[in-house]
Design a protein around this motif. Structure first.
Motif, PDB file in Angstrom:
ATOM      1  N   LEU A 119       0.815  -1.218   0.000  1.00 18.30           N
ATOM      2  CA  LEU A 119       0.000   0.000   0.000  1.00 18.30           C
ATOM      3  C   LEU A 119       0.848   1.267   0.000  1.00 18.30           C
ATOM      4  O   LEU A 119       0.357   2.337   0.323  1.00 18.30           O
ATOM      5  CB  LEU A 119      -0.924   0.007   1.224  1.00 18.30           C
ATOM      6  N   TYR A 120       2.124   1.135  -0.340  1.00 18.88           N
ATOM      7  CA  TYR A 120       3.004   2.288  -0.379  1.00 18.88           C
ATOM      8  C   TYR A 120       3.822   2.255  -1.662  1.00 18.88           C
ATOM      9  O   TYR A 120       3.902   1.232  -2.336  1.00 18.88           O
ATOM     10  CB  TYR A 120       3.921   2.335   0.853  1.00 18.88           C
ATOM     11  N   ASN A 121       4.409   3.407  -2.000  1.00 18.70           N
ATOM     12  CA  ASN A 121       5.192   3.540  -3.226  1.00 18.70           C
ATOM     13  C   ASN A 121       6.558   4.120  -2.901  1.00 18.70           C
ATOM     14  O   ASN A 121       6.794   4.601  -1.782  1.00 18.70           O
ATOM     15  CB  ASN A 121       4.470   4.466  -4.222  1.00 18.70           C
ATOM     16  N   VAL A 122       7.447   4.128  -3.890  1.00 18.03           N
ATOM     17  CA  VAL A 122       8.757   4.744  -3.737  1.00 18.03           C
ATOM     18  C   VAL A 122       8.552   6.226  -3.429  1.00 18.03           C
ATOM     19  O   VAL A 122       7.743   6.899  -4.066  1.00 18.03           O
ATOM     20  CB  VAL A 122       9.610   4.557  -5.020  1.00 18.03           C
ATOM     21  N   GLY A 123       9.247   6.709  -2.401  1.00 22.01           N
ATOM     22  CA  GLY A 123       9.131   8.111  -1.995  1.00 22.01           C
ATOM     23  C   GLY A 123       8.189   8.337  -0.819  1.00 22.01           C
ATOM     24  O   GLY A 123       8.210   9.394  -0.201  1.00 22.01           O
ATOM     25  N   ASP A 124       7.355   7.337  -0.499  1.00 21.33           N
ATOM     26  CA  ASP A 124       6.421   7.480   0.624  1.00 21.33           C
ATOM     27  C   ASP A 124       7.158   7.385   1.957  1.00 21.33           C
ATOM     28  O   ASP A 124       8.163   6.702   2.088  1.00 21.33           O
ATOM     29  CB  ASP A 124       5.350   6.382   0.594  1.00 21.33           C
ATOM     30  N   THR A 125       6.611   8.075   2.951  1.00 23.57           N
ATOM     31  CA  THR A 125       7.123   7.971   4.308  1.00 23.57           C
ATOM     32  C   THR A 125       6.426   6.794   4.969  1.00 23.57           C
ATOM     33  O   THR A 125       5.201   6.679   4.916  1.00 23.57           O
ATOM     34  CB  THR A 125       6.842   9.263   5.106  1.00 23.57           C
ATOM     35  N   VAL A 126       7.230   5.901   5.572  1.00 23.43           N
ATOM     36  CA  VAL A 126       6.688   4.705   6.199  1.00 23.43           C
ATOM     37  C   VAL A 126       7.220   4.569   7.617  1.00 23.43           C
ATOM     38  O   VAL A 126       8.238   5.148   7.980  1.00 23.43           O
ATOM     39  CB  VAL A 126       7.038   3.431   5.392  1.00 23.43           C
ATOM     40  N   LYS A 127       6.494   3.768   8.394  1.00 23.97           N
ATOM     41  CA  LYS A 127       6.908   3.446   9.752  1.00 23.97           C
ATOM     42  C   LYS A 127       7.256   1.964   9.768  1.00 23.97           C
ATOM     43  O   LYS A 127       6.504   1.138   9.251  1.00 23.97           O
ATOM     44  CB  LYS A 127       5.762   3.716  10.720  1.00 23.97           C
ATOM     45  N   ILE A 128       8.402   1.626  10.358  1.00 15.19           N
ATOM     46  CA  ILE A 128       8.813   0.230  10.472  1.00 15.19           C
ATOM     47  C   ILE A 128       8.029  -0.380  11.634  1.00 15.19           C
ATOM     48  O   ILE A 128       8.019   0.171  12.737  1.00 15.19           O
ATOM     49  CB  ILE A 128      10.337   0.111  10.686  1.00 15.19           C
ATOM     50  N   THR A 129       7.347  -1.501  11.372  1.00 17.79           N
ATOM     51  CA  THR A 129       6.455  -2.087  12.368  1.00 17.79           C
ATOM     52  C   THR A 129       7.026  -3.320  13.054  1.00 17.79           C
ATOM     53  O   THR A 129       6.457  -3.793  14.024  1.00 17.79           O
ATOM     54  CB  THR A 129       5.118  -2.496  11.704  1.00 17.79           C
ATOM     55  N   ASP A 130       8.148  -3.855  12.536  1.00 17.90           N
ATOM     56  CA  ASP A 130       8.663  -5.115  13.064  1.00 17.90           C
ATOM     57  C   ASP A 130      10.179  -5.122  12.997  1.00 17.90           C
ATOM     58  O   ASP A 130      10.781  -4.478  12.151  1.00 17.90           O
ATOM     59  CB  ASP A 130       8.082  -6.274  12.234  1.00 17.90           C
ATOM     60  N   GLY A 131      10.797  -5.860  13.889  1.00 19.00           N
ATOM     61  CA  GLY A 131      12.248  -6.008  13.867  1.00 19.00           C
ATOM     62  C   GLY A 131      12.933  -5.041  14.818  1.00 19.00           C
ATOM     63  O   GLY A 131      12.281  -4.308  15.573  1.00 19.00           O
ATOM     64  N   PRO A 132      14.261  -5.000  14.764  1.00 15.84           N
ATOM     65  CA  PRO A 132      15.022  -4.167  15.696  1.00 15.84           C
ATOM     66  C   PRO A 132      14.798  -2.665  15.482  1.00 15.84           C
ATOM     67  O   PRO A 132      15.036  -1.877  16.382  1.00 15.84           O
ATOM     68  CB  PRO A 132      16.474  -4.545  15.443  1.00 15.84           C
ATOM     69  N   LEU A 133      14.339  -2.282  14.308  1.00 19.03           N
ATOM     70  CA  LEU A 133      14.124  -0.858  14.036  1.00 19.03           C
ATOM     71  C   LEU A 133      12.644  -0.476  14.125  1.00 19.03           C
ATOM     72  O   LEU A 133      12.231   0.556  13.588  1.00 19.03           O
ATOM     73  CB  LEU A 133      14.668  -0.499  12.642  1.00 19.03           C
ATOM     74  N   ALA A 134      11.847  -1.290  14.799  1.00 15.43           N
ATOM     75  CA  ALA A 134      10.417  -1.014  14.931  1.00 15.43           C
ATOM     76  C   ALA A 134      10.214   0.383  15.497  1.00 15.43           C
ATOM     77  O   ALA A 134      10.947   0.821  16.385  1.00 15.43           O
ATOM     78  CB  ALA A 134       9.765  -2.049  15.831  1.00 15.43           C
TER      79      ALA A 134
END
Length: 175
Positions: A119-134
């Motif tokens: 649901l996102y494209n190149v250039g979009d701002t995203v939040k990391i939801t899983d892993g060490p950088l959550a």
């Protein structure tokens, strides 16, 4: 009940894979066990062969000759159904105990595809939801749906750092 189904590997005589698959399908229908034996696969690959005359042709061949993958709920009834099919030499496992494939093995074989909608494209701002950088925020730099990977540039300690994650480890941030 289908949630309890796991993938198992059946060992067959080499060259009998298709006959074994057809015989199992027929037995499953005859015994009304289609809720127990859900799916069967004979992993195939397409390769290009060069004939003696130098002609290139594409050929389908079995990835694992002598084996059939089956998704089923293992009970005494299903075990006996499979073991009594002509051409089956047994399950892959220990003695009389069939060992299911792990989720990672199933994914590596490509037998079961889990489609992820991005649901996102190149250039979009995203939040990391899983892993060490959550909970870190970043910008999508590259999406590789075939490999289930996304590269996100995250600002850490004042530096822009590219991080490679799986597609489902990030979610788009609504503006």
């Amino acid at each position: 009940m289908a949630d309890n189904a796991k993938w198992y590997v059946i060992h067959t005589y080499s060259g009998y894979e298709n006959a074994v698959k057809a015989a199992i399908e027929k037995s499953v229908v005859n015994r009304n066990m289609s809720d127990m034996v859900l799916k069967m696969e004979i992993p195939m690959e397409t390769v290009t062969e060069v004939t003696e005359s130098g002609v290139m042709k594409e050929v389908e061949r079995k990835v694992f000759p002598g084996y059939v993958l089956i998704k089923m709920i293992l009970t005494d009834d299903t075990w006996h159904l499979i073991r009594n099919i002509r051409g089956v030499t047994g399950f892959v496992g220990e003695a009389n105990k069939a060992i299911p494939l792990t989720e990672e093995e199933v994914a590596a074989l490509g037998v079961e595809k889990h489609e992820i909608v991005v649901l996102y494209n190149v250039g979009d701002t995203v939040k990391i939801t899983d892993g060490p950088l959550a909970s870190f925020m970043g910008t999508v730099e590259e999406i590789d749906a075939d490999k289930n990977k996304v590269r996100v540039v995250v600002s850490m300690f004042g530096r822009e750092t590219p991080v490679e994650l799986e597609l489902d480890q990030v979610e788009v941030v609504q503006p």
